[in-house]
Design a protein around this motif. Structure first.
Motif, PDB file in Angstrom:
ATOM      1  N   LEU A 274       2.756 -28.941 -10.655  1.00  0.00           N
ATOM      2  CA  LEU A 274       2.372 -28.259  -9.417  1.00  0.00           C
ATOM      3  C   LEU A 274       3.542 -27.459  -8.850  1.00  0.00           C
ATOM      4  N   ILE A 275       4.707 -28.089  -8.784  1.00  0.00           N
ATOM      5  CA  ILE A 275       5.890 -27.407  -8.240  1.00  0.00           C
ATOM      6  C   ILE A 275       6.293 -26.233  -9.129  1.00  0.00           C
ATOM      7  N   ARG A 276       6.188 -26.397 -10.438  1.00  0.00           N
ATOM      8  CA  ARG A 276       6.531 -25.298 -11.354  1.00  0.00           C
ATOM      9  C   ARG A 276       5.628 -24.089 -11.100  1.00  0.00           C
ATOM     10  N   ILE A 277       4.327 -24.331 -10.888  1.00  0.00           N
ATOM     11  CA  ILE A 277       3.400 -23.224 -10.620  1.00  0.00           C
ATOM     12  C   ILE A 277       3.799 -22.510  -9.319  1.00  0.00           C
ATOM     13  N   TYR A 278       4.086 -23.300  -8.271  1.00  0.00           N
ATOM     14  CA  TYR A 278       4.538 -22.703  -7.008  1.00  0.00           C
ATOM     15  C   TYR A 278       5.811 -21.871  -7.225  1.00  0.00           C
ATOM     16  N   GLN A 279       6.783 -22.446  -7.929  1.00  0.00           N
ATOM     17  CA  GLN A 279       8.061 -21.753  -8.118  1.00  0.00           C
ATOM     18  C   GLN A 279       7.876 -20.435  -8.855  1.00  0.00           C
ATOM     19  N   GLU A 280       7.109 -20.478  -9.933  1.00  0.00           N
ATOM     20  CA  GLU A 280       6.889 -19.270 -10.744  1.00  0.00           C
ATOM     21  C   GLU A 280       6.241 -18.159  -9.923  1.00  0.00           C
ATOM     22  N   ILE A 281       5.172 -18.520  -9.213  1.00  0.00           N
ATOM     23  CA  ILE A 281       4.408 -17.498  -8.472  1.00  0.00           C
ATOM     24  C   ILE A 281       5.179 -17.016  -7.247  1.00  0.00           C
ATOM     25  N   PHE A 282       5.750 -17.929  -6.489  1.00  0.00           N
ATOM     26  CA  PHE A 282       6.489 -17.524  -5.287  1.00  0.00           C
ATOM     27  C   PHE A 282       7.691 -16.653  -5.647  1.00  0.00           C
ATOM     28  N   ARG A 283       8.329 -16.943  -6.782  1.00  0.00           N
ATOM     29  CA  ARG A 283       9.488 -16.143  -7.206  1.00  0.00           C
ATOM     30  C   ARG A 283       9.090 -14.684  -7.429  1.00  0.00           C
ATOM     31  N   GLU A 284       7.872 -14.479  -7.932  1.00  0.00           N
ATOM     32  CA  GLU A 284       7.381 -13.104  -8.151  1.00  0.00           C
ATOM     33  C   GLU A 284       7.292 -12.319  -6.846  1.00  0.00           C
TER      34      GLU A 284
ATOM     35  N   LEU B 167      17.244 -26.108   4.406  1.00  0.00           N
ATOM     36  CA  LEU B 167      16.444 -25.332   3.454  1.00  0.00           C
ATOM     37  C   LEU B 167      15.864 -24.079   4.101  1.00  0.00           C
ATOM     38  N   VAL B 168      15.202 -24.268   5.247  1.00  0.00           N
ATOM     39  CA  VAL B 168      14.544 -23.139   5.925  1.00  0.00           C
ATOM     40  C   VAL B 168      15.568 -22.093   6.379  1.00  0.00           C
ATOM     41  N   ASN B 169      16.707 -22.552   6.884  1.00  0.00           N
ATOM     42  CA  ASN B 169      17.747 -21.616   7.339  1.00  0.00           C
ATOM     43  C   ASN B 169      18.352 -20.814   6.197  1.00  0.00           C
ATOM     44  N   ASN B 170      18.182 -21.308   4.970  1.00  0.00           N
ATOM     45  CA  ASN B 170      18.662 -20.587   3.788  1.00  0.00           C
ATOM     46  C   ASN B 170      17.515 -19.936   3.015  1.00  0.00           C
ATOM     47  N   ASN B 171      16.418 -19.715   3.728  1.00  0.00           N
ATOM     48  CA  ASN B 171      15.255 -18.995   3.191  1.00  0.00           C
ATOM     49  C   ASN B 171      14.550 -19.694   2.033  1.00  0.00           C
ATOM     50  N   TYR B 172      14.629 -21.024   1.996  1.00  0.00           N
ATOM     51  CA  TYR B 172      13.841 -21.797   1.044  1.00  0.00           C
ATOM     52  C   TYR B 172      12.590 -22.320   1.752  1.00  0.00           C
ATOM     53  N   ILE B 173      11.477 -22.305   1.045  1.00  0.00           N
ATOM     54  CA  ILE B 173      10.229 -22.841   1.592  1.00  0.00           C
ATOM     55  C   ILE B 173      10.053 -24.255   1.051  1.00  0.00           C
ATOM     56  N   PRO B 174      10.184 -25.268   1.897  1.00  0.00           N
ATOM     57  CA  PRO B 174       9.968 -26.637   1.430  1.00  0.00           C
ATOM     58  C   PRO B 174       8.493 -26.853   1.110  1.00  0.00           C
ATOM     59  N   ILE B 175       8.221 -27.403  -0.072  1.00  0.00           N
ATOM     60  CA  ILE B 175       6.856 -27.767  -0.437  1.00  0.00           C
ATOM     61  C   ILE B 175       6.810 -29.287  -0.480  1.00  0.00           C
ATOM     62  N   ILE B 176       6.096 -29.845   0.480  1.00  0.00           N
ATOM     63  CA  ILE B 176       6.098 -31.286   0.720  1.00  0.00           C
ATOM     64  C   ILE B 176       4.809 -31.902   0.187  1.00  0.00           C
ATOM     65  N   ASN B 177       4.959 -33.056  -0.442  1.00  0.00           N
ATOM     66  CA  ASN B 177       3.770 -33.805  -0.853  1.00  0.00           C
ATOM     67  C   ASN B 177       4.049 -35.282  -0.617  1.00  0.00           C
ATOM     68  N   GLU B 178       2.992 -36.049  -0.577  1.00  0.00           N
ATOM     69  CA  GLU B 178       3.126 -37.500  -0.455  1.00  0.00           C
ATOM     70  C   GLU B 178       3.780 -38.050  -1.718  1.00  0.00           C
ATOM     71  N   ASN B 179       4.701 -38.983  -1.562  1.00  0.00           N
ATOM     72  CA  ASN B 179       5.320 -39.648  -2.703  1.00  0.00           C
ATOM     73  C   ASN B 179       4.330 -40.704  -3.221  1.00  0.00           C
ATOM     74  N   ASP B 180       3.360 -40.235  -3.992  1.00  0.00           N
ATOM     75  CA  ASP B 180       2.222 -41.077  -4.366  1.00  0.00           C
ATOM     76  C   ASP B 180       2.601 -42.273  -5.235  1.00  0.00           C
ATOM     77  N   THR B 181       3.724 -42.180  -5.924  1.00  0.00           N
ATOM     78  CA  THR B 181       4.107 -43.286  -6.806  1.00  0.00           C
ATOM     79  C   THR B 181       4.405 -44.555  -6.018  1.00  0.00           C
ATOM     80  N   VAL B 182       4.880 -44.387  -4.787  1.00  0.00           N
ATOM     81  CA  VAL B 182       5.242 -45.566  -3.983  1.00  0.00           C
ATOM     82  C   VAL B 182       4.306 -45.802  -2.806  1.00  0.00           C
ATOM     83  N   ALA B 183       3.466 -44.823  -2.460  1.00  0.00           N
ATOM     84  CA  ALA B 183       2.603 -44.986  -1.281  1.00  0.00           C
ATOM     85  C   ALA B 183       1.166 -44.617  -1.638  1.00  0.00           C
ATOM     86  N   THR B 184       0.232 -45.453  -1.205  1.00  0.00           N
ATOM     87  CA  THR B 184      -1.167 -45.218  -1.570  1.00  0.00           C
ATOM     88  C   THR B 184      -2.001 -44.656  -0.430  1.00  0.00           C
TER      89      THR B 184
END
Length: 254
Positions: A82-92, A123-140
């Motif tokens: 998922l993150i790879r897809i975001y990175q590839e497309i957003f970089r374009e 991150l935001v101050n350096n023009n990075y867009i944080p992509i946040i998701n639930e840490n599903d491996t440890v939280a249900t």
């Protein structure tokens, strides 16, 4: 220099897949294009579902374990994709991204809350867009209940954003009467929260685990932090910009 409007954009699995069985690269392109257009006036933080939906494109896990553990394993497989897809497309579109995995317990500890704020601000101050998701491996919790709506609201509150946008597969919240008649009519603005709760016809989305009730609960959390919530149809192209320009029906919860 004018301060940018800070926006928390929560994107559900149904929006990301456009209600199919595959992540829609076109939808992520649509989101990236809008953020690129708005980057001079807005800064974005994204809470994104979709890890499990991505994994299902690649694998079918066999297990005698409980269903929730299979979903956690799928999330673990799907998250890097998922993150790879975001990175590839957003970089374009000239946009930089980063990954942040959080669980609800992180919001209960003062030190953790402080770390989240400080890291995301850097991150935001350096023009990075944080992509946040639930840490599903440890939280249900997210898998079973909220489809990241609650995580989005908690993050929006913690980061003191100016606007919380929930992208979903409806034109906002519909009146109960119009739903019963089969002619959905959008509630455009909500001030009385108790009245709103009586209007909700709850239904689960096909990929996500939340429904409109979880979005109302998320908006309630944001409201306590004096943050306005917009519930917008993310299936439509250009939905963020069109909402800003009032060109589409959606629900504002003030």
């Amino acid at each position: 220099m004018q301060k940018k409007k800070r926006i928390l954009l929560k994107i559900g699995s149904n929006t990301l897949t456009k209600e199919t069985d595959n992540i829609s690269r076109g939808k992520i392109e649509d989101i990236a294009n809008q953020i690129a257009e708005l980057k001079d006036t807005c800064e974005f933080i994204i809470v994104s579902s979709g890890a499990i939906a991505v994994a299902k494109q690649f694998v079918k896990l066999e297990s005698k374990q409980e269903d929730v553990f299979v979903k956690q394993a799928l999330a673990s497989i799907g998250q890097p994709h998922l993150i790879r897809i975001y990175q590839e497309i957003f970089r374009e579109y000239g946009l930089l991204t980063s990954q942040c995995l959080l669980s609800y317990s992180d919001f209960e500890k003062k030190k953790s809350r402080s770390n989240i704020v400080n890291t995301i601000n850097v991150l935001v101050n350096n023009n990075y867009i944080p992509i946040i998701n639930e840490n599903d491996t440890v939280a249900t919790d997210e898998i079973k209940f909220g489809d990241n709506d609650k995580l989005g609201a908690l993050t929006a509150s913690l980061l003191e954003v100016d606007l919380f946008i929930i992208a979903t597969n409806t034109n906002g919240i519909y009146t109960k009467e119009s739903m019963e008649k089969g002619t959905p009519k959008t509630i455009q603005e909500v001030v009385d929260f108790k009245a709103l709760e009586k209007q909700v016809v709850n239904s689960k989305s096909s990929h996500g685990s939340g429904g409109m009730q979880s979005k109302i609960e998320a908006a309630s959390l944001a409201k306590k932090a004096n943050i306005e919530t917009w519930i917008v149809n993310g299936m439509k192209d250009n939905f963020i910009i069109n909402a800003f320009e009032n060109k589409i029906p959606f629900t504002k919860i003030k």
